[in-house]
Enzyme design. Sequence first.
Site, PDB file in Angstrom:
ATOM      1  N   ALA A   9       6.496  51.344  93.169  1.00 41.82           N
ATOM      2  CA  ALA A   9       5.689  51.224  91.947  1.00 41.82           C
ATOM      3  C   ALA A   9       4.247  51.621  92.192  1.00 41.82           C
ATOM      4  O   ALA A   9       3.328  51.083  91.578  1.00 41.82           O
ATOM      5  CB  ALA A   9       5.765  49.790  91.435  1.00 41.82           C
ATOM      6  N   ARG A  15       1.641  61.131  83.458  1.00 42.90           N
ATOM      7  CA  ARG A  15       2.089  61.577  82.130  1.00 42.90           C
ATOM      8  C   ARG A  15       1.985  60.477  81.071  1.00 42.90           C
ATOM      9  O   ARG A  15       2.115  60.735  79.887  1.00 42.90           O
ATOM     10  CB  ARG A  15       3.536  62.099  82.225  1.00 42.90           C
ATOM     11  CG  ARG A  15       3.629  63.481  82.839  1.00 42.90           C
ATOM     12  CD  ARG A  15       5.034  63.815  83.293  1.00 42.90           C
ATOM     13  NE  ARG A  15       5.398  63.136  84.531  1.00 42.90           N
ATOM     14  CZ  ARG A  15       6.598  63.196  85.081  1.00 42.90           C
ATOM     15  NH1 ARG A  15       7.563  63.872  84.494  1.00 42.90           N
ATOM     16  NH2 ARG A  15       6.854  62.562  86.214  1.00 42.90           N
ATOM     17  N   GLY A  77       4.251  60.453  98.190  1.00 39.84           N
ATOM     18  CA  GLY A  77       5.657  60.733  97.891  1.00 39.84           C
ATOM     19  C   GLY A  77       6.523  59.503  98.097  1.00 39.84           C
ATOM     20  O   GLY A  77       6.097  58.506  98.697  1.00 39.84           O
ATOM     21  N   THR A  78       7.763  59.576  97.566  1.00 37.51           N
ATOM     22  CA  THR A  78       8.652  58.401  97.591  1.00 37.51           C
ATOM     23  C   THR A  78       9.077  58.012  99.019  1.00 37.51           C
ATOM     24  O   THR A  78       9.234  56.825  99.317  1.00 37.51           O
ATOM     25  CB  THR A  78       9.901  58.647  96.719  1.00 37.51           C
ATOM     26  OG1 THR A  78      10.430  59.949  97.030  1.00 37.51           O
ATOM     27  CG2 THR A  78       9.569  58.603  95.241  1.00 37.51           C
ATOM     28  N   ASP A 102       9.764  52.265  87.519  1.00 31.08           N
ATOM     29  CA  ASP A 102       9.737  52.926  86.214  1.00 31.08           C
ATOM     30  C   ASP A 102      11.142  53.220  85.695  1.00 31.08           C
ATOM     31  O   ASP A 102      11.338  54.094  84.862  1.00 31.08           O
ATOM     32  CB  ASP A 102       8.894  54.211  86.271  1.00 31.08           C
ATOM     33  CG  ASP A 102       9.509  55.301  87.134  1.00 31.08           C
ATOM     34  OD1 ASP A 102      10.495  55.027  87.851  1.00 31.08           O
ATOM     35  OD2 ASP A 102       9.007  56.441  87.089  1.00 31.08           O
ATOM     36  N   TYR A 386     -16.235  23.383  60.369  1.00 26.54           N
ATOM     37  CA  TYR A 386     -17.222  23.988  61.274  1.00 26.54           C
ATOM     38  C   TYR A 386     -18.626  23.808  60.698  1.00 26.54           C
ATOM     39  O   TYR A 386     -18.878  24.192  59.546  1.00 26.54           O
ATOM     40  CB  TYR A 386     -16.879  25.473  61.422  1.00 26.54           C
ATOM     41  CG  TYR A 386     -17.674  26.221  62.461  1.00 26.54           C
ATOM     42  CD1 TYR A 386     -17.890  25.673  63.722  1.00 26.54           C
ATOM     43  CD2 TYR A 386     -18.186  27.488  62.192  1.00 26.54           C
ATOM     44  CE1 TYR A 386     -18.610  26.371  64.678  1.00 26.54           C
ATOM     45  CE2 TYR A 386     -18.893  28.192  63.152  1.00 26.54           C
ATOM     46  CZ  TYR A 386     -19.110  27.626  64.388  1.00 26.54           C
ATOM     47  OH  TYR A 386     -19.821  28.315  65.332  1.00 26.54           O
TER      48      TYR A 386
END
Length: 456
Positions: A9, A15, A77-78, A102, A386
């Site tokens: 994550a 995008r 990168g993953t 995601d 009030y």
Amino acid sequence: MNTIALILAAGKGTRMKSKFPKVLHKVGGVPMVEQVLRAVKTAGTQRQIIVVGYGGETVQAYVGNQAETVMQQEQLGTGHAVLQAEPLLQGAQGTLLVTCGDTPLVTADTFKALLDCHQKSGAAATILTAILPDPTGYGRVIRNAAGQVVKIVEQKDGTADELAVHEVNAGIYCFDMSLLWQMLHGITNDNAQGEYYLTDIIGMLVSEGKIVSAFAAPDYKETLGVNSRAQMAEAEGVLRLRKLNQLMAEGVSVIDPGNTYVDADVTVGRDTVLYPGTVLEGHTTIGEDCQIGPYVRMTNVKMGNQDHLQFTYAHDCEIKNGCEIGPFVHFRPNTVIGNNVKVGNYMEVKNSSVGDGTKLPHLSYIGDSDVGGGVNIGCGTITVNYDGKIKHRTTIGNHAFVGCNSNLVAPVSIGEYAYVGAGSTITKNVPDKALSVARARQRNIEGWVKDDTYKK
Ligand code: UD1
Ligand code: MG
């Protein structure tokens, strides 16, 4: 078998065009990362680790102690993301379930089935796959003539033949931890995106003669990855229908599922009817035999049985049983509405308790008040709570009757069985059973208008 879930994550979610980390955007009323976390926990994983990066501190603060987190400083990168968990997993054996923050639609059942498939086959890795009508953007699963998985090819790196494949990598995998780290240290970023791809280790395992299996998701829609607002709306639609189908299976009527919005944690009792335009959010709970809507929004509301609400917004409050509410009512926080109470049309109630059988029928403001049972509040009554600096409370005893268009200037109390004459501005306490009239006495001046003023 030891199973650990790793949720990736750290990505920015470019995008999404958002100021906030992608995984904290809500779908079905729950942030995406939490949807995933709940599913992997229900599937039986023993530890959960989240790799955070972009907006990492915000994600960590949200997650709290629901999971362990590890920071990926740069999003390379993953494959690089998974490596960040290596120090936390020194010496750990068993299965690592890798999934993405995601991909919020994968159910606990699917995670469980993937884990079972992996553990039964004894494979070095098992990929969750899906056959998509339009596979654009996803990594393709490439198989040999014998149907065995050979590698995964990303959209930007694929040949025309490879991109023609409709079987995609859902971005969810089981890995045998004994081989994983060594393989991950061997990957490079020699590809179209200059990233360290987790997917590369599939090809590497195969070329070392290890078994790689694929497990097809029962419904390809579960594997939808949310990369844009449009995909988020699509995910929302899937979760919405899933929740409504669950409620309908449990005995709730939903007149128009396309126009009813119920968050994941909401509960609704049997024989309750949800009319169009109903939005139930947060931890709202609704009892049996209620009629909700049309056009009701409730956020964190605790409701009893047999309540009827229409055209109402209520938040952080409680409504007991048998109430008639609306149209056009606003219940604000810390309000408790008793049994068989009638409220509406055009009413606001805030930080107040209202006793059983009381009627607040039209055009009033009840704020910071304790209203007893059997009370009748006339049209246009205002609690003047009030003074410009602080709020004061109003107390109205059981069975009191407040005439129309009265101002009750707090702090003030109206006794039990007391009456307030219409149009009064009450500034002093009214004793039990008294009638209080606080308005100028009427004076009629006869002949005020001379005949010649209108006869000209
Ligand atoms: C990835 C897969 C692709 C698959 C798709 C499914 C790779 C190389 N590709 O592509 O085969 O079809 O998911 O949705 O893995 N992340 C990090 N750190 C990083 C990069 C990414 O934590 O450095 C996280 C992201 O936050 C996201 C997940 O990993 O949750 C996937 O990354 P994303 O960039 O969305 O990969 P895709 O291009 O969708
Ligand atoms: Mg993605």
